[in-house]
Scaffold this active site. Structure first.
Site, PDB file in Angstrom:
ATOM      1  N   HIS A  85      33.806  -4.422  90.448  1.00 55.28           N
ATOM      2  CA  HIS A  85      33.566  -5.075  91.711  1.00 55.28           C
ATOM      3  C   HIS A  85      32.435  -5.564  92.289  1.00 55.28           C
ATOM      4  O   HIS A  85      31.964  -6.111  93.036  1.00 55.28           O
ATOM      5  CB  HIS A  85      34.587  -4.640  92.905  1.00 55.28           C
ATOM      6  CG  HIS A  85      33.991  -3.323  93.455  1.00 55.28           C
ATOM      7  ND1 HIS A  85      34.401  -1.897  92.947  1.00 55.28           N
ATOM      8  CD2 HIS A  85      33.063  -3.048  94.442  1.00 55.28           C
ATOM      9  CE1 HIS A  85      33.941  -1.062  93.780  1.00 55.28           C
ATOM     10  NE2 HIS A  85      32.814  -1.935  94.777  1.00 55.28           N
ATOM     11  N   ASP A 227      37.401   0.062  86.589  1.00 57.75           N
ATOM     12  CA  ASP A 227      36.411  -0.521  87.589  1.00 57.75           C
ATOM     13  C   ASP A 227      34.963  -0.138  87.089  1.00 57.75           C
ATOM     14  O   ASP A 227      34.139   0.527  87.816  1.00 57.75           O
ATOM     15  CB  ASP A 227      36.667   0.009  89.032  1.00 57.75           C
ATOM     16  CG  ASP A 227      35.825  -1.120  90.026  1.00 57.75           C
ATOM     17  OD1 ASP A 227      35.029  -1.826  89.728  1.00 57.75           O
ATOM     18  OD2 ASP A 227      36.167  -0.939  91.226  1.00 57.75           O
ATOM     19  N   SER A 656      29.489   2.503  95.889  1.00 54.48           N
ATOM     20  CA  SER A 656      30.325   1.885  94.636  1.00 54.48           C
ATOM     21  C   SER A 656      29.396   1.710  93.506  1.00 54.48           C
ATOM     22  O   SER A 656      28.067   1.366  93.538  1.00 54.48           O
ATOM     23  CB  SER A 656      30.749   0.623  95.008  1.00 54.48           C
ATOM     24  OG  SER A 656      31.616   0.498  96.142  1.00 54.48           O
TER      25      SER A 656
END
Length: 721
Positions: A85, A227, A656
Site C-alpha cells: 500500500h 502487503d 507502514s
C-alpha cells in the site's frame, strides 16, 4: 541537558517490562532510557548496534519511503522493501488497462525492466542532533518572542541553516536539513537527511495478495495479506543522489539488513524502527471529544458517502478502477481509522483515563505550590469550546469540498486575471500560455468527468446536510438565487459552461479570453468560495490556536516533569521523524471468551477465498502452491506457510513498511497496519489491546521466490537459515 540525561538514566532502571511496549523513542536516547528494559525483555545485541552516531548501525538501513511510509534496505544493491500500500500509487503510475500491474502484479526480471517512479524519493537519516539549547537561545532574540516561531517550520528551517553555517556543516547535493519541535516545543532535534530521487519499481504482488481482504479486513486481525512491494535506489557513479538517468547505477550499500528464516515464538522480544506520523498522547479529555465530534465525525460520514459512489464506478470499469485506486485506498484507510478510533475511545473509557491523568498532574503540581499547568488546563478547555463551531465547519469544507472533489485542483487563473485587468497584451499572452500548460495537466488528471460530476453532487449534498444554510460558504447564496437552491444544477453548470468543465470549453475560452468570462466562470467562483470559507474559519481560530499552542507547551512540560519525577516513560508525540519502539510477539483478547493467536497461515487465506468477491480472490498460482505444499524452506516446522503475525510495539501511520527485528537484530517481518481495537493508540496507548500487524518475512520471500519466480532477487539478500 547533561542533568536531564542523567535523570533519565537513573529512572530507566526503574522501568518495568509491562511498560516496555509503550513509547515511540528517540534513537539518540536509547542507551540512557531503554537499554536496561530491553535487555530484560530479551534483546541480545548491544544498543550501539541499533543506533551509533559514530559508526554504521541498523539505523542506517532504515529509510523514509516517499513522504509518509517507511522502508528498509535488504540487499547490498539498494533493494528496498516496503508495503504494497506504500508503493500503491507508483504501481498505479505504471498501470494501464493493457498492463494492469495493480491486478496482475509486476516483477522486473532484469535491471533493464525496473521502472522509474516519477516523484518518488527515499530518504536516509545521516545524523540526529539535539540542538535544544541553540534553538532556545535563538528564540530569545526572535523579533516576535510572543509569536509562534517556536513551532514554525519556516522559522526553524532558518535556524537550522544558521546552525549549519556556524558549525561548518556542508551539505552536498541531495542532503537536507530538518529541524523539528518535540514535546510541544520544549525540545528540538536537527535531522541531516540524504535524499535519493532515482527510485525504480522492482516487484509487487498482484492486489489479490498485496491487498487481500481490502476494505473488509483493513485494520482487522486475524489478517492474511502479503502487503509488500520492492523498489531499488539508483545513484550516480560515486553513489551520491542524482536525478534520474539511464546511466545511474544501483546504490551500493554496506549495511543491508540480515533476514532471518528462524521465525519467532510467542513472547519473543521484537523491535521496530520507522517514521510514525502523528500522535496526540498529551491531549486533555475535552480535546479528545473535540477530535471525535469534528475531524473523525466528518471523515466517517463524508468519506463513506464518496467511497460508496466511487466503488460502484470502479467495479463497473477497469480504467476507472485503475485511475481511482490509490485515491480510494487512502480515503478508505482514513475512514475506517476514524470509525474505529471513535468506537474505541468510548468502549475503552479513554475519557476517564484522560481525566485521571489530568487530575494526577494537577494534584502533583499543587503539592509543589505551582499553578502553571492548572492555568494552561483551563485555557485549553476554553479554547476548545470557543473554536468548536469553526473547526467543525473547517473539517466539513476540507473533507467534502476539497478532499472530496478532485476537480477543485483546477489551475490558478490569477496571473491571467491580472494581465486582463492591466490590458497588457504581452502579459496576457504569457499568462494564457502558462494557463494552457497547467490546464492540459489538469485535464489529464481527470479523465472521467462524469464520475467527478457525480461525486461533486454527492459532496455538495453531504456538506449541506451537516452545515446550516446561514453558515455555508458564499457560493450557496448564488445557488439559492440563480439555481433555486438546486446544487445539482449548479454542478451541471460547472461542467457544461466552465472553462475547466471540458477541454473544448477551455479551448474556446483561451482562444479569446476576457475578464468578464473569467470572473463569471462557475468553477473559478466555486474554488474562490471554498478558499474563502477555509480562510474565514481559520481567522476565527487564529488567535485561539496561538494561545492553545502556548498552553499546550506548558501542559506538556508539566507532564514531562511529573513523569521524570515518578519514573514513568518519557517520549515525544510522533511527528514523522525516525523512532524506535519495542515489545513482544504476543496474542490478545479483544473480548471475553476470544483470544487471537500471534500468527496466521496460508490455510486462512484459502478459508477466506471467495471468487465472487474481489476482496477475497486467490490467484490460481497461489492455490497450486498451496495444494502441493510447495513452500520450500519458508515453511514452519509443522509444514504450514506463515503469512502474518502481531507484536505489541507502539506504532501509528507512517510506520507502514517498518522493519520488525528479532532479538538479534535480524529482519523477521514488515509492519503494515494496526488492529481495530488499538486504533485509540494515536491518543492513548492500550497495552493489552494494541497490536502492530506484520507480514512475515518468510511469506514475502515465498511470494518472491515460489510465486513470482524472481529468485534472482532472493540471491541478493543476506538470509540467515
Amino acid at each position: 541537558m547533561k542533568r536531564f540525561l542523567l535523570t533519565v538514566a537513573i529512572l530507566s532502571s526503574a522501568y518495568t517490562a509491562s511498560k516496555a511496549d509503550e513509547g515511540m523513542w528517540m534513537l539518540t536516547n536509547l542507551k540512557e532510557q531503554n537499554a536496561t528494559a530491553m535487555m530484560e525483555l530479551g534483546l541480545q545485541i548491544p544498543v550501539e548496534s541499533i543506533y551509533n552516531p559514530d559508526s554504521v548501525s541498523l539505523k542506517d538501513a532504515i529509510v523514509q519511503f516517499g513522504g509518509g511510509c517507511t522502508g528498509e534496505v535488504i540487499s547490498g544493491e539498494g533493494l528496498v522493501l516496503t508495503n504494497h500500500h506504500c508503493g500503491y500509487a507508483y504501481i498505479q503510475q505504471h498501470s494501464s488497462v493493457e498492463h494492469d500491474y495493480l491486478t496482475d502484479g509486476f516483477w522486473a526480471m532484469s535491471r533493464r525492466e525496473e521502472l522509474p517512479c516519477k516523484g518518488l524519493s527515499v530518504t536516509f537519516i545521516d545524523r540526529i542532533l539535539d540542538i535544544t539549547g541553540y534553538v532556545q537561545e535563538q528564540l530569545k532574540h526572535d523579533p516576535d518572542p510572543q509569536g509562534v516561531n517556536y513551532l514554525s517550520p519556516k522559522y526553524l528551517k532558518e535556524v537550522a541553516v544558521r546552525f549549519a553555517l556556524e558549525e561548518g556543516l556542508t551539505l552536498p547535493k541531495g542532503y537536507k536539513l530538518e529541524l523539528k519541535a518535540f514535546y510541544g516545543g520544549n525540545r528540538y532535534y536537527l535531522f541531516i537527511k540524504k535524499v535519493y530521487t532515482d527510485i525504480r519499481m522492482v516487484g509487487a504482488p498482484p492486489s489479490s495478495i498485496g491487498k487481500f481482504g481490502a476494505d473488509t479486513d483493513n485494520w482487522m486481525w486475524p489478517r492474511h495479506t502479503g502487503d509488500f512491494s520492492l523498489f531499488r535506489i539508483y545513484a550516480n557513479a560515486n553513489g551520491e543522489p542524482a536525478d534520474y538517468s539511464p546511466v545511474n547505477m544501483p546504490l551500493r550499500v554496506k549495511n543491508p539488513l540480515k533476514i532471518s528464516l528462524k521465525g519467532y515464538n510467542e513472547g519473543d522480544f521484537a523491535f521496530v524502527m520507522g517514521f510514525p506520523g502523528t500522535t496526540f498522547r498529551y491531549m486533555i479529555s475535552s480535546e479528545v471529544r473535540e477530535r471525535m465530534e469534528t475531524t473523525n465525525f466528518m471523515r466517517i460520514h463524508v468519506r463513506d458517502a464518496r467511497q460508496q459512489l466511487l466503488n460502484k464506478e470502479m467495479q463497473a470499469d477497469d480504467a476507472t478502477r485503475i485511475h481511482y485506486a490509490a485515491v480510494y485506498a487512502r480515503s478508505a484507510n482514513a475512514w475506517k481509522n476514524a470509525l474505529g478510533m471513535n468506537e474505541g475511545l468510548v468502549d475503552l473509557d479513554v475519557f476517564d483515563a484522560k481525566r485521571a491523568q489530568e487530575q494526577e498532574l494537577l494534584q502533583w503540581e499543587a503539592a509543589r505550590g505551582d499553578t502553571a499547568c492548572a492555568a494552561a488546563y483551563r485555557r485549553i478547555e476554553e479554547i476548545v469550546k470557543y473554536r468548536r463551531q469553526a473547526l467543525y465547519h473547517q473539517q466539513a469544507i476540507q473533507e467534502a469540498l476539497i478532499t472530496g472533489m478532485d476537480f477543485m485542483r483546477i489551475p490558478s487563473t490569477t496571473a491571467l486575471e491580472n494581465a486582463l485587468k492591466e490590458k497588457n497584451s504581452k502579459h496576457i499572452r504569457l499568462a494564457a500560455d502558462s494557463l494552457k500548460l497547467a490546464a492540459d495537466k489538469y485535464f489529464r488528471s481527470v479523465p472521467f468527468p462524469q464520475v467527478e460530476r457525480d461525486v461533486a453532487k454527492e459532496m455538495m449534498r453531504v456538506y449541506a446536510e451537516f452545515i446550516p444554510a446561514e453558515q455555508r460558504i458564499s457560493i450557496f447564496k448564488i445557488i439559492d438565487k440563480r439555481f433555486k437552491g438546486d446544487a445539482n444544477r449548479f454542478i451541471d453548470a460547472c461542467f457544461e459552461h466552465s472553462m475547466f468543465g471540458s477541454r473544448e470549453n477551455f479551448e474556446e475560452f483561451i482562444e479569446k479570453p476576457t475578464l468578464h468570462k473569467l470572473e463569471s466562470d462557475w468553477m473559478v467562483l466555486f474554488k474562490y468560495s471554498i478558499m474563502d470559507g477555509l480562510l474565514q474559519t481559520a481567522l476565527v481560530m487564529q488567535n485561539a490556536n496561538k494561545e492553545y499552542n502556548r498552553a499546550h507547551q506548558v501542559w506538556v512540560k508539566g507532564m514531562m516533569d511529573m513523569r521524570l519525577a515518578k519514573g514513568l516513560p518519557i517520549y515525544p508525540d510522533a511527528n514523522l521523524t525516525l523512532r524506535f519502539t519495542y515489545g513482544q510477539v504476543l496474542p490478545y483478547s479483544p473480548k471475553d471468551g476470544e483470544v487471537y493467536k500471534t500468527y496466521t497461515t496460508l490455510d486462512g487465506v484459502m478459508a477466506k477465498e471467495d471468487p465472487d468477491n474481489w476482496e477475497f480472490v486467490v490467484p490460481g498460482k497461489l492455490k497450486e502452491l498451496y495444494r502441493a505444499k510447495d513452500y520450500g524452506h519458508y515453511a514452519l516446522a509443522n509444514a504450514q506457510m506463515p503469512v502474518c503475525f502481531i507484536v505489541n510495539t507502539d506504532q501509528t501511520g507512517g510506520n507502514s513498511g517498518s522493519p520488525v527485528f528479532n532479538a538479534r537484530g535480524e529482519l523477521i517481518g514488515t509492519g503494515f497496519d494496526r488492529n481495530y481495537e488499538g486504533l485509540t493508540g494515536d491518543i492513548a496507548f492500550h497495552p493489552t489491546l494494541q497490536r502492530a500487524l506484520c507480514v512475515d518475512i518468510r511469506y514475502t520471500l515465498f511470494i518472491i521466490d515460489k510465486f513470482a519466480g524472481a529468485s534472482h532477487l532472493i540471491k541478493e539478500m543476506d538470509i540467515v537459515e
